[in-house]
Design a protein around this motif. Structure first.
Motif, PDB file in Angstrom:
ATOM      1  N   ALA A 241      89.323   6.030 205.249  1.00 32.69           N
ATOM      2  CA  ALA A 241      88.210   5.733 204.353  1.00 32.69           C
ATOM      3  C   ALA A 241      88.663   5.770 202.896  1.00 32.69           C
ATOM      4  O   ALA A 241      89.575   6.516 202.522  1.00 32.69           O
ATOM      5  N   PHE A 242      88.013   4.975 202.072  1.00 31.21           N
ATOM      6  CA  PHE A 242      88.206   5.050 200.629  1.00 31.21           C
ATOM      7  C   PHE A 242      87.282   6.145 200.098  1.00 31.21           C
ATOM      8  O   PHE A 242      86.077   6.120 200.359  1.00 31.21           O
ATOM      9  N   TYR A 243      87.847   7.079 199.366  1.00 27.71           N
ATOM     10  CA  TYR A 243      87.055   8.198 198.823  1.00 27.71           C
ATOM     11  C   TYR A 243      86.915   8.014 197.322  1.00 27.71           C
ATOM     12  O   TYR A 243      87.905   8.077 196.580  1.00 27.71           O
ATOM     13  N   LEU A 244      85.693   7.763 196.873  1.00 24.35           N
ATOM     14  CA  LEU A 244      85.423   7.642 195.443  1.00 24.35           C
ATOM     15  C   LEU A 244      85.051   9.025 194.929  1.00 24.35           C
ATOM     16  O   LEU A 244      83.926   9.490 195.096  1.00 24.35           O
ATOM     17  N   ASP A 245      86.034   9.684 194.348  1.00 26.50           N
ATOM     18  CA  ASP A 245      85.964  11.109 194.034  1.00 26.50           C
ATOM     19  C   ASP A 245      85.266  11.334 192.695  1.00 26.50           C
ATOM     20  O   ASP A 245      85.847  11.124 191.627  1.00 26.50           O
ATOM     21  N   MET A 246      84.010  11.763 192.755  1.00 26.08           N
ATOM     22  CA  MET A 246      83.227  12.047 191.548  1.00 26.08           C
ATOM     23  C   MET A 246      82.893  13.531 191.452  1.00 26.08           C
ATOM     24  O   MET A 246      81.919  13.918 190.815  1.00 26.08           O
ATOM     25  N   ARG A 247      83.733  14.365 192.043  1.00 24.12           N
ATOM     26  CA  ARG A 247      83.445  15.797 192.050  1.00 24.12           C
ATOM     27  C   ARG A 247      83.542  16.409 190.659  1.00 24.12           C
ATOM     28  O   ARG A 247      82.856  17.381 190.348  1.00 24.12           O
ATOM     29  N   ASN A 248      84.397  15.865 189.828  1.00 23.13           N
ATOM     30  CA  ASN A 248      84.593  16.421 188.489  1.00 23.13           C
ATOM     31  C   ASN A 248      84.329  15.381 187.413  1.00 23.13           C
ATOM     32  O   ASN A 248      85.017  15.319 186.397  1.00 23.13           O
ATOM     33  N   THR A 249      83.323  14.554 187.624  1.00 25.62           N
ATOM     34  CA  THR A 249      82.991  13.502 186.681  1.00 25.62           C
ATOM     35  C   THR A 249      82.529  14.063 185.342  1.00 25.62           C
ATOM     36  O   THR A 249      81.984  15.162 185.256  1.00 25.62           O
ATOM     37  N   ARG A 250      82.748  13.264 184.295  1.00 25.66           N
ATOM     38  CA  ARG A 250      82.273  13.657 182.968  1.00 25.66           C
ATOM     39  C   ARG A 250      80.780  13.400 182.792  1.00 25.66           C
ATOM     40  O   ARG A 250      80.159  13.884 181.850  1.00 25.66           O
ATOM     41  N   TRP A 251      80.211  12.584 183.699  1.00 22.81           N
ATOM     42  CA  TRP A 251      78.800  12.240 183.571  1.00 22.81           C
ATOM     43  C   TRP A 251      77.914  13.410 183.995  1.00 22.81           C
ATOM     44  O   TRP A 251      78.308  14.239 184.812  1.00 22.81           O
ATOM     45  N   LYS A 252      76.714  13.449 183.450  1.00 29.11           N
ATOM     46  CA  LYS A 252      75.789  14.558 183.682  1.00 29.11           C
ATOM     47  C   LYS A 252      74.419  14.039 184.100  1.00 29.11           C
ATOM     48  O   LYS A 252      74.164  12.830 184.064  1.00 29.11           O
ATOM     49  N   SER A 253      73.554  14.967 184.469  1.00 27.71           N
ATOM     50  CA  SER A 253      72.169  14.596 184.742  1.00 27.71           C
ATOM     51  C   SER A 253      71.542  14.007 183.482  1.00 27.71           C
ATOM     52  O   SER A 253      71.813  14.464 182.378  1.00 27.71           O
ATOM     53  N   ASP A 254      70.700  13.016 183.694  1.00 24.55           N
ATOM     54  CA  ASP A 254      70.038  12.334 182.584  1.00 24.55           C
ATOM     55  C   ASP A 254      68.597  12.831 182.473  1.00 24.55           C
ATOM     56  O   ASP A 254      67.823  12.729 183.429  1.00 24.55           O
ATOM     57  N   LEU A 255      68.254  13.348 181.310  1.00 22.20           N
ATOM     58  CA  LEU A 255      66.901  13.849 181.084  1.00 22.20           C
ATOM     59  C   LEU A 255      65.856  12.779 181.336  1.00 22.20           C
ATOM     60  O   LEU A 255      64.745  13.070 181.786  1.00 22.20           O
ATOM     61  N   ARG A 256      66.224  11.526 181.082  1.00 23.48           N
ATOM     62  CA  ARG A 256      65.262  10.422 181.209  1.00 23.48           C
ATOM     63  C   ARG A 256      65.654   9.469 182.347  1.00 23.48           C
ATOM     64  O   ARG A 256      65.463   8.255 182.250  1.00 23.48           O
ATOM     65  N   SER A 257      66.158  10.011 183.417  1.00 25.01           N
ATOM     66  CA  SER A 257      66.562   9.174 184.552  1.00 25.01           C
ATOM     67  C   SER A 257      65.382   8.354 185.065  1.00 25.01           C
ATOM     68  O   SER A 257      64.279   8.876 185.251  1.00 25.01           O
ATOM     69  N   PRO A 258      65.603   7.045 185.314  1.00 19.45           N
ATOM     70  CA  PRO A 258      64.522   6.213 185.846  1.00 19.45           C
ATOM     71  C   PRO A 258      64.347   6.323 187.353  1.00 19.45           C
ATOM     72  O   PRO A 258      63.445   5.706 187.924  1.00 19.45           O
ATOM     73  N   ILE A 259      65.204   7.094 188.021  1.00 20.17           N
ATOM     74  CA  ILE A 259      65.083   7.264 189.465  1.00 20.17           C
ATOM     75  C   ILE A 259      63.836   8.082 189.766  1.00 20.17           C
ATOM     76  O   ILE A 259      63.487   9.007 189.017  1.00 20.17           O
ATOM     77  N   ILE A 260      63.155   7.769 190.849  1.00 13.75           N
ATOM     78  CA  ILE A 260      61.956   8.513 191.238  1.00 13.75           C
ATOM     79  C   ILE A 260      62.287   9.996 191.302  1.00 13.75           C
ATOM     80  O   ILE A 260      63.257  10.414 191.930  1.00 13.75           O
ATOM     81  N   GLY A 261      61.481  10.801 190.646  1.00 10.29           N
ATOM     82  CA  GLY A 261      61.740  12.234 190.546  1.00 10.29           C
ATOM     83  C   GLY A 261      62.259  12.636 189.185  1.00 10.29           C
ATOM     84  O   GLY A 261      62.239  13.822 188.823  1.00 10.29           O
ATOM     85  N   GLY A 262      62.738  11.636 188.408  1.00 10.68           N
ATOM     86  CA  GLY A 262      63.160  11.913 187.040  1.00 10.68           C
ATOM     87  C   GLY A 262      64.380  12.811 186.949  1.00 10.68           C
ATOM     88  O   GLY A 262      65.293  12.741 187.772  1.00 10.68           O
TER      89      GLY A 262
END
Length: 415
Positions: free
Chosen positions: A355-376
Motif C-alpha cells: 500500500a501507499f502510505y500518505l504519512d500525515m502523522r507529523n503534519t504542520r497543518w492544524k485544526s481550522d477554527l472556521r472549518s467548513p466541514i459539518i461539525g466545524g
C-alpha cells in the motif's frame, strides 16, 4: 414530533414513572454524552401507561458506569418522542441514584468520576510500524484519467475529493469517486449481516445517515466492487481508532458512529458489549477484517491501495488572526485516539505491504477554527492546505504531471 408528559413517580423495589399522551412507546436510558455507548432498556406498559425500572437493575447499571449521567429517552413508531416532566416530580433519589429534570428531560446521575473509555480500557503497545512503498512508485495499470476510486473512511479521506474552493476544485481531472463508504469500521463491514430492516427507522434514512448507513446492515462491499470498476481504494482508519464497535450478535458488529449515536435504534444496543479501539480484542478483530479486505480486493483485481496516515490535531489555529491554541480539555482523548490509530495503521500495513502510505502523522497543518466541514472546528478538521497537500501526493501517484495551481495553498502556520 409527538409529545407526552411524565406525570408521576413512585419508588419501592421498582421505580415506576407514569406518563400521559403516549401510545406504544419504547423507553431506555442513554448516556447524556451520545458518544458513550451505554444504554439501559426499560419496560413500558402502554395499557397502564407506566415505565418500570427495577431499582436493583438501575443501581447495578449506574455502578458499572460511575460518574455518568443518563437521560430518559422515549420513542413511538420508531421516532424519538418529546416529553415534558410535570412540576413537582423531581428531584428525588432512589437506589443511590439522583433523578432531576433538566430542560424538561429526566436525568439520572450516579456517584464516582467518569473515565474516558479508551483511557480505562486495557492498552496494547502500538509501537512503530514499517511503511511499505510509501511515497515511491506510481499506481499500477492506470492508463487514463480520471481513476475510478472507492473511498472507505471518514472526512480525513473523503474531504480530499471535494471540489469546493477550500478543498481541491480540480480533483475530478484525476479521480472519479465511484462510491464512498463513510464512517464505518472495517470490523463492522467484514462481520455477518444482521436481519433488520433499517428503513423502518426514520432517523436512519434521512440526512447523512440515509446516504451512508446501508453498509452497516448489508455488509455489501462485495456488491459495490461488483458494480463498479474500481481501480483505486483510498482508506483511512479514523473510525477504527476513535469509536467502539457494538457486538450485536456473536459474529455481527455495528460501528458506533454518530448515525447510531443519534438514532432511536441504539436502544437495541442495551446489554450488547462494546469493543474499544486500542484493546487487544479490537486489534485482533481489526486484523481479521483487514485480511478480509485484502482477499476481497484481490478477488476484484484492485491493485492500488492508499492508506491516509491521518491523526487528530493537538492544535487549533485562527487563520484570520494567526492565533494558535492547544485543544485543552481534549488532549487525553486526542492522545488515546492517535495511539489507537498507530495500532490500526500498523496492522493494516502488515496486511497490505504494497500500500501507499500518505504519512500525515507529523503534519504542520492544524485544526481550522472556521472549518467548513459539518461539525466545524474539531481535532479531526484541518486547514485547507492539509487536504490540498494530500491531493497533490495522490495525484502524483497517477504518474501524470500535477500543475502547481492544482490544490496549491500557502505554507500554513509553523508547528
Amino acid at each position: 414530533m409527538s409529545r407526552m408528559a411524565l406525570t408521576g413517580i413512585a419508588a419501592g423495589t421498582d421505580l415506576v414513572i407514569s406518563y400521559q399522551g403516549g401510545a406504544g412507546i419504547s423507553a431506555w436510558l442513554e448516556d447524556a454524552n451520545k458518544h458513550w455507548p451505554y444504554i439501559l432498556r426499560l419496560s413500558a406498559d402502554p395499557e397502564r401507561q407506566v415505565i418500570t425500572i427495577p431499582c436493583s437493575a438501575l443501581s447495578g447499571f449506574m455502578t458499572q458506569h460511575p460518574g455518568h449521567r443518563f437521560k430518559l429517552s422515549l420513542s413511538a413508531d420508531n421516532r424519538r418522542l418529546a416529553y415534558a416532566v410535570s412540576p413537582g416530580i423531581f428531584p428525588m433519589k432512589t437506589a443511590g441514584v439522583q433523578i432531576e429534570a433538566e430542560d424538561g428531560i429526566a436525568v439520572f446521575s450516579g456517584s464516582g468520576e467518569a473515565r474516558d473509555f479508551q483511557a480505562a480500557a486495557p492498552r496494547i503497545n502500538s509501537g512503530n510500524f514499517e511503511i511499505g512503498r510509501g511515497q515511491a512508485g506510481t499506481f499500477a495499470d492506470i492508463d487514463r484519467l480520471p481513476v475510478s476510486t472507492l473511498v472507505i473512511g471518514s472526512c480525513f479521506g473523503r474531504s480530499i475529493f471535494r471540489s469546493d474552493a477550500y478543498f481541491n476544485p480540480g480533483y475530478k481531472k484525476y479521480f472519479r469517486v465511484a462510491r464512498t463508504v463513510f464512517h464505518n469500521s472495517l470490523i463492522s463491514l467484514f462481520s455477518e449481516k444482521t436481519a433488520c430492516d433499517f428503513r423502518k427507522y426514520p432517523d436512519l434514512v434521512s440526512g447523512d445517515a440515509g446516504k451512508y448507513i446501508e453498509p452497516e446492515f448489508r455488509k455489501n462491499l462485495d456488491e459495490i466492487l461488483d458494480q463498479e470498476n474500481i481501480q483505486l481504494l483510498v482508506i483511512d482508519n479514523y473510525m477504527d481508532a476513535a469509536v467502539p464497535v457494538i457486538r450485536f450478535r456473536e459474529n455481527s458488529f455495528f460501528t458506533y458512529s454518530k448515525y447510531f449515536a443519534e438514532s432511536v435504534f441504539k436502544r437495541f444496543f442495551a446489554s450488547c458489549p462494546a469493543v474499544f479501539p486500542g484493546t487487544p480484542e479490537h486489534a485482533e478483530l481489526f486484523r481479521k477484517s483487514a485480511a478480509g479486505l485484502r482477499r476481497l480486493l484481490d478477488a476484484y483485481h484492485v491493485k492500488n491501495v492508499v492508506l491516509i496516515g491521518g491523526r487528530l490535531s493537538r492544535y487549533l489555529t485562527d487563520e484570520d488572526t494567526g492565533e494558535i491554541s492547544a485543544w485543552d480539555g481534549k488532549m487525553d482523548w486526542i492522545n488515546a485516539v492517535n495511539a489507537a490509530w498507530d495500532t490500526a495503521d500498523g496492522i493494516f500495513l502488515k496486511e497490505f505491504p504494497g500500500a501507499f502510505y500518505l504519512d500525515m502523522r507529523n503534519t504542520r497543518w492544524k485544526s481550522d477554527l472556521r472549518s467548513p466541514i459539518i461539525g466545524g472546528a474539531s481535532p479531526s478538521h484541518y486547514q485547507s492546505g492539509y487536504y490540498r497537500e494530500l491531493f497533490r501526493q495522490l495525484a502524483r501517484l497517477t504518474g501524470k504531471a500535477v500543475p502547481a495551481a492544482e490544490g496549491s495553498s500557502g505554507e500554513g502556520a509553523a508547528p
